[in-house]
Design a protein around this motif. Structure first.
Motif, PDB file in Angstrom:
ATOM      1  N   LYS A 180       5.659  11.857  58.916  1.00  0.00           N
ATOM      2  CA  LYS A 180       5.723  11.142  60.198  1.00  0.00           C
ATOM      3  C   LYS A 180       7.004  11.436  60.967  1.00  0.00           C
ATOM      4  O   LYS A 180       6.995  11.502  62.200  1.00  0.00           O
ATOM      5  CB  LYS A 180       5.581   9.640  59.953  1.00  0.00           C
ATOM      6  CG  LYS A 180       4.201   9.233  59.456  1.00  0.00           C
ATOM      7  CD  LYS A 180       4.103   7.731  59.252  1.00  0.00           C
ATOM      8  CE  LYS A 180       2.708   7.337  58.764  1.00  0.00           C
ATOM      9  NZ  LYS A 180       2.599   5.870  58.552  1.00  0.00           N
TER      10      LYS A 180
ATOM     11  N   LYS B 184       6.626  14.770  62.648  1.00  0.00           N
ATOM     12  CA  LYS B 184       5.701  14.702  63.781  1.00  0.00           C
ATOM     13  C   LYS B 184       6.364  14.089  65.017  1.00  0.00           C
ATOM     14  O   LYS B 184       5.953  14.367  66.150  1.00  0.00           O
ATOM     15  CB  LYS B 184       4.457  13.901  63.384  1.00  0.00           C
ATOM     16  CG  LYS B 184       3.514  14.663  62.451  1.00  0.00           C
ATOM     17  CD  LYS B 184       2.250  13.874  62.177  1.00  0.00           C
ATOM     18  CE  LYS B 184       1.271  14.693  61.331  1.00  0.00           C
ATOM     19  NZ  LYS B 184       0.015  13.964  61.076  1.00  0.00           N
ATOM     20  N   LYS B 185       7.387  13.256  64.782  1.00  0.00           N
ATOM     21  CA  LYS B 185       8.112  12.661  65.910  1.00  0.00           C
ATOM     22  C   LYS B 185       8.800  13.739  66.756  1.00  0.00           C
ATOM     23  O   LYS B 185       9.058  13.536  67.943  1.00  0.00           O
ATOM     24  CB  LYS B 185       9.166  11.676  65.404  1.00  0.00           C
ATOM     25  CG  LYS B 185       8.624  10.338  64.949  1.00  0.00           C
ATOM     26  CD  LYS B 185       9.773   9.420  64.545  1.00  0.00           C
ATOM     27  CE  LYS B 185       9.282   8.066  64.078  1.00  0.00           C
ATOM     28  NZ  LYS B 185      10.423   7.183  63.688  1.00  0.00           N
TER      29      LYS B 185
END
Length: 283
Positions: free
Chosen positions: A246, A249-250
């Motif tokens: 995650k 992906k930021k």
């Protein structure tokens, strides 16, 4: 006596809960500030150095370290092996070619960034139509960019490729070469330096910018942003095992922030065309 025992046990339970809570808070804070190493090269390296210091990165809770690597294969190898968390430099076609050639070191695409047009440059001619019979054209010697160069030459009307031409295609896949062009394969980072030695050379925009060339004004022909060039859209990539990370992906969302895009447009004169599409769009 019993009350005293229960009272002591109660204090112990509270203390344990406090210690666990502090540990969880500390662990959470550490996770939020964990450094992500982004490997890049050329103008992309400069862009990510700017992003790393931006207020947008701080607001996203991202701490970014940018590492410069000047060879694309080495950069992908380092990413696949986990020495670099995410890389920012390659087109989707380059990424696909790497995965096909490195079955044991697979990468995963995190998201799209931009299309950077490939251009045909010449010191001798002002139009593609002026390129004569028997001219020497310099093209990249790495599989992904060789295929991309040949597709651009086809778009320019100089050659025709076989129907099954792929991302690993090469000059042996040329179906028709009416001008009997000769092809000289070069290290694609040397494009601007060989301009004077050949009739024309195909140069990626990152390399062109380093050689003080502007694809929209200095090339005699260049890629257009449309469905036919979707495989040439640049991406962020990571090791396959980190595909669902995650924090990584930021970085995709961070790249597309308005302040970041304004900086990129001004800095590179609109030659990096923003593309915000799902990875499925590229397949």
């Amino acid at each position: 006596m019993r009350k005293s025992v229960w009272w002591v046990l109660g204090i112990i339970v509270v203390l344990v809960a406090v210690v666990v809570g502090i540990h969880q808070i500390s662990h959470s804070a550490k996770a939020k500030t964990e450094t992500i190493t982004v490997g890049s090269m050329g103008s992309d390296y400069d862009i990510w150095k700017h992003i790393a210091k931006s207020k947008d990165a701080k607001e996203a809770g991202l701490k970014i370290k940018v590492q410069q690597v000047t060879d694309g294969v080495q950069l992908n190898n380092g990413t696949a092996q986990g020495n670099i968390d995410v890389n920012a430099f390659q087109s989707y076609s380059y990424y696909e070619a790497y995965n096909k050639q490195h079955q044991k070191q697979q990468l995963s695409a995190l998201g799209t960034t931009y299309l950077e047009p490939m251009g045909i440059y010449s010191k001798k001619y002002e139009k593609v139509s002026q390129i004569p019979d028997g001219a020497t054209i310099a093209i990249a010697n790495n599989p992904a960019n060789t295929a991309r160069d040949l597709l651009l030459l086809q778009s320019a009307g100089l050659i025709t490729l076989k129907a099954n031409f792929s991302s690993l295609g090469n000059v042996s896949d040329i179906k028709s070469n009416p001008k009997n062009l000769k092809f000289k394969e070069i290290d694609d980072t040397t494009g601007p330096r060989v301009l004077k030695d050949v009739d024309a050379v195909l140069i990626s925009n990152t390399v062109a910018l380093e050689g003080h060339l502007h694809v929209l004004s200095d090339s005699i022909f260049h890629e257009k942003a449309d469905q036919s060039t979707r495989a040439n859209i640049n991406i962020l990539a990571t090791a396959k095992k980190h595909a669902s990370n995650k924090q990584y992906k930021k970085l995709v969302k961070l790249y597309h922030k308005k302040d970041i895009q304004r900086y990129i447009k001004d800095k590179y004169y609109g030659t990096k065309i923003e593309v915000q599409k799902p990875i499925s769009y590229l397949k």
